[in-house]
Enzyme design. Sequence first.
Site, PDB file in Angstrom:
ATOM      1  N   LYS B 199       0.940  -1.074   0.129  1.00 55.34           N
ATOM      2  CA  LYS B 199       0.071  -0.133   0.182  1.00 55.34           C
ATOM      3  C   LYS B 199       0.860   1.325  -0.027  1.00 55.34           C
ATOM      4  O   LYS B 199       1.689   1.370   1.212  1.00 55.34           O
ATOM      5  CB  LYS B 199      -0.762  -0.039   1.245  1.00 55.34           C
ATOM      6  CG  LYS B 199      -1.635   1.419   1.456  1.00 55.34           C
ATOM      7  CD  LYS B 199      -2.580   1.438   0.330  1.00 55.34           C
ATOM      8  CE  LYS B 199      -3.841   0.649   0.538  1.00 55.34           C
ATOM      9  NZ  LYS B 199      -4.955   0.869  -0.582  1.00 55.34           N
ATOM     10  N   HIS B 327     -10.069  -7.322  -4.601  1.00 52.34           N
ATOM     11  CA  HIS B 327      -9.911  -6.000  -3.752  1.00 52.34           C
ATOM     12  C   HIS B 327     -10.127  -6.472  -2.390  1.00 52.34           C
ATOM     13  O   HIS B 327     -11.099  -7.464  -2.177  1.00 52.34           O
ATOM     14  CB  HIS B 327     -10.398  -4.913  -4.163  1.00 52.34           C
ATOM     15  CG  HIS B 327     -10.449  -3.728  -3.207  1.00 52.34           C
ATOM     16  ND1 HIS B 327     -11.606  -3.492  -2.185  1.00 52.34           N
ATOM     17  CD2 HIS B 327      -9.510  -2.815  -2.592  1.00 52.34           C
ATOM     18  CE1 HIS B 327     -11.372  -2.579  -1.269  1.00 52.34           C
ATOM     19  NE2 HIS B 327     -10.071  -2.213  -1.815  1.00 52.34           N
TER      20      HIS B 327
END
Lengths: 431, 431
Positions: B199, B327
Site C-alpha cells: 500500500k 480487492h
Amino acid sequence: MNTALRIEEVRLTPILIADPPLLNVQGVHQPYTPRLIIEVVTAEGVVGLGETYGDAKFLEPARALAAALPGRSVTDVNGLYRLAAEVCGRPDGAALGGDVGGLRGTLSADKLLLSVLSGFEVALLDAQGRTLGVPVHALLGGKVRDRVDYSAYLFYRWAEHPGADTPRDDWGAALDPAGIVAQARRFTERYGFGSIKLKGGVFEPDQEIAAIRALAGAFPGMPLRLDPNGGWSVETSVRVAHELRDVLEYLEDPASGTDGMAAVAARAEGVPLATNMCVTTVQEIPEAFARGAVQVVLSDHHYWGGLRRTVELAAVCRTFGVGLSMHSNTHLGISLAAMTHVASVVPNLDYACDTHYPWQSEDVITAPHVFEGGALTVSDAPGLGVELDREALAALHKRWVEDDGRMRDRDDVAAMRVAHPDWEQPVMPRW
Amino acid sequence: MNTALRIEEVRLTPILIADPPLLNVQGVHQPYTPRLIIEVVTAEGVVGLGETYGDAKFLEPARALAAALPGRSVTDVNGLYRLAAEVCGRPDGAALGGDVGGLRGTLSADKLLLSVLSGFEVALLDAQGRTLGVPVHALLGGKVRDRVDYSAYLFYRWAEHPGADTPRDDWGAALDPAGIVAQARRFTERYGFGSIKLKGGVFEPDQEIAAIRALAGAFPGMPLRLDPNGGWSVETSVRVAHELRDVLEYLEDPASGTDGMAAVAARAEGVPLATNMCVTTVQEIPEAFARGAVQVVLSDHHYWGGLRRTVELAAVCRTFGVGLSMHSNTHLGISLAAMTHVASVVPNLDYACDTHYPWQSEDVITAPHVFEGGALTVSDAPGLGVELDREALAALHKRWVEDDGRMRDRDDVAAMRVAHPDWEQPVMPRW
C-alpha cells in the site's frame, strides 16, 4: 460429495420431431427435425432433463460428454466446460459446414461444443433442483418476474410438405401479406401474443415490406419484427429500415457480419438492429458493441453454453446498454421450460422472447406448455417443472432409428430441393 | 415456497474490531473499525451469515432491509435489489462524504446500497447452502479450483496507535524499505504468499520506489504490486511505471478517474494498471474499457452487490479481455469465506487476491482461516463453511455499544489527526 447429487448415469435419446414446411432464406424446414433428449440420472434415481440439437455432429461430442459425467456432482456446472474440452476433442471442421454458414452464422467447433454443453447444463440444473427441492430459477438467483412474455413467430409456409408420409397440420399456406395476417390472427387469438415477428428473407424485400405493412394495418400499435437471416445487402437493409421505421420494434439480422450490421445500424434511422447471427459468441461481442453494430442481442442458451452463461450474457448487455431478448430454433418443451426459467431471472429482458413452440405438434413432456396472454407462467416446482413422457420419447426415437438417414441432419437447402430440384444454397446477400 | 427456505428473522450486530495503525494516502486506520454482522434466520432455525461495512451510513439502510426480509425466501437473491430500492430510500448525499472521495473512489448512494446488499446476499446464500446441504460455491455453479491464492498485503505502519487503550501487536513499525522487507519476510514465511502488494501513497514516490526495489532484491521473481490509492499525478504515475516496469505485476490506481488512468495507461510501458477506484460500478465500465484505462479490475463483492454480481463482473471482464482479481478492505472471516467461494467459481481469476485478513487479530468465527502456501482451501461444507463465535460477537458488539462515537465511523483522516493535529484531508494528486 453429497451422494444424492452424484451422477450415476446419463442417457441420450436422439429423436425426430414433426416440423411444418416453414420457409426461410436457406430453404424450408424438413418434415422431421432432429433433437437430442438428455437424461442425467443421480445415485438416488432423480432424473434431470435437457434438450439440444440432435444432428450427427452434435451427437458425437454428446456421447463423449455423457460417458465422462458419471461420478461427478450435478452441482458441478462450471466444470462442464473444462470437461468438454478434455473429452470431446475438436470436431472435424469439414463436418461443421462452418464456411457455408447458415441460419445461426458460421458454426465453429467452439459453438458446436457450447450447444452440446447447454443441454447437459440444463439437465444438471434440473437434477439439482429436483434433488434439492427448488426450482431452476432459484438456482439462478431467483425469478424477478412471474410470467415471461413470448412473441408470435410468423413464417411464410406451404400448406404441406411435398411427398407422402410427411406430417400435416391445419394452418394452411401463408405466401402473401393476406396469408401472413391470417396466420397472425390465429396466433394472437389462440395464444394472446402481444408482439409479432415475421421470418423474412423468403421473398423479394418489397413483398415482405408489404406483409409488415399489412400486419401494422391489421394490428395497430402491435410491436413488429422482421428477420431475413442476413439475406440482404446493406443498401437493401437500409431501404427496408427506412420504409418500416415507423412500425418496427426491431429489424433482426438484415445483413451479415459485424461490418454489414454496423453499416446498416449507422443508417437505420433509429430502428434497432437485433441479432442471433452477428453476435453468437463471447468473442464477437467487443467489436460488435464498440461499433454499435447491434442494439439487441437475442440470446439462446443453446448457443451460449447454458443458462448460467445466458445470465452472464445478460449482465454484459446490461453493462453496455445493449438490449436483450431470446432467440429460438425448433425446440420442444424441455428447452422452453429452460428458456422460461432463465428469462425469469434476468432483470434486463427488454423484449418478448421468440419461440417456435406453437409450430410443434409433438413433445416429450407430459403436460405441454400453454401460453396465456402471450406468456408462460414461471414454474415454482422443483427443477424445470416438466416431466418426461416416456411413451412419446420412445415413439420419436423409433422414428429416428427407422429413418433412412435423410432427416437425421437438418438441412433446409436439401429439404427445398425435394420440391425444387434446382434449388441451390443461396449466395448472400440474396437481395 | 418451501417452508425451510422462508426467512423468519434477520439479526444485525454492529461491532468494532481492532485494527493496526496501517498508513495510506488518506491517513491511518483507526484503532477500531466498524463492521456489521448479518444473521438471516430461517423458519427452521438455520442461520446464514453475512458481513459488510458497519459505519452509521450503512446501518440505516441495513435496518430497513432487515425489517423487510422476513417472509421471503432465502433463494430470492435477485429480488434483493428491487426490495432495497423500495425500502431503503435514497441515502442522504451529505452523509456519504461522496464529493470528498476516499479510498474507494466517490461513494454514491447506489454504491452504498450495493455494499449493504452484499452482506445480505452472502447471508442468504449461506442460509440457502446450509438448508440445502450444498456449499456456496455450488450455488454459484461449482468451484473450478480447490484452492484460492491470496497475496501478502504490506503496509507502512507505526509500531502502535497513539494513546492508551488502543490495540497492540508485535509487528513493529515499517516506515522505510528495510521495514517493508522485514514485514514481507514475516508474511511470506508465516503464510507462504507467492505475491506481494505494498500500500503506497504514504511517502514521496521515490521512497516507495525504493521499497519496491528492495522487495525485488529480497524476493527475486516475486510478483510485486504498488497501490497509492490515486495519490499521484499522471506524470508521477508514468515515472513510477517506468522506474518499476521490470518488477511490477501491476500498478494499482496510481492516478484518479478514468481520464487519469487512461493517460497513465497510454504511457505505462506495458505495466498493467489495476483498479478498485476507477471502476467500482457497472456504469463506469464501458468508458474505462473502451479507453483502455484499466487492465485489471479488482472486484470486491462488498462493492458490486454480492457474489452473483461478482460472477457477472468476471464475465464482463472475460468478454473484454480485462484481467480480474479481488480487492480487500478491512474484513473478518465471514467475508473472507465469501471471497474464497466466489473466487473459486470464476474461471478468469488472473491474479492472487488481496486480503487484509492477516492484520486482523479478532474474528467472529469459531475457526479462523489459515493460509497455507499462500492459499485458502475452498470449503465443501454446506453454506460458507464458517460458524459464528457468539461470545466473540457479543464482546465486539459491547465495544461498539460502549464506544463514545469516535470509532463508529471509519475516518482515516481523523485518526491521523490524533497523532498529527495539523493533518488535513489530502488534496489529490498528493504527488
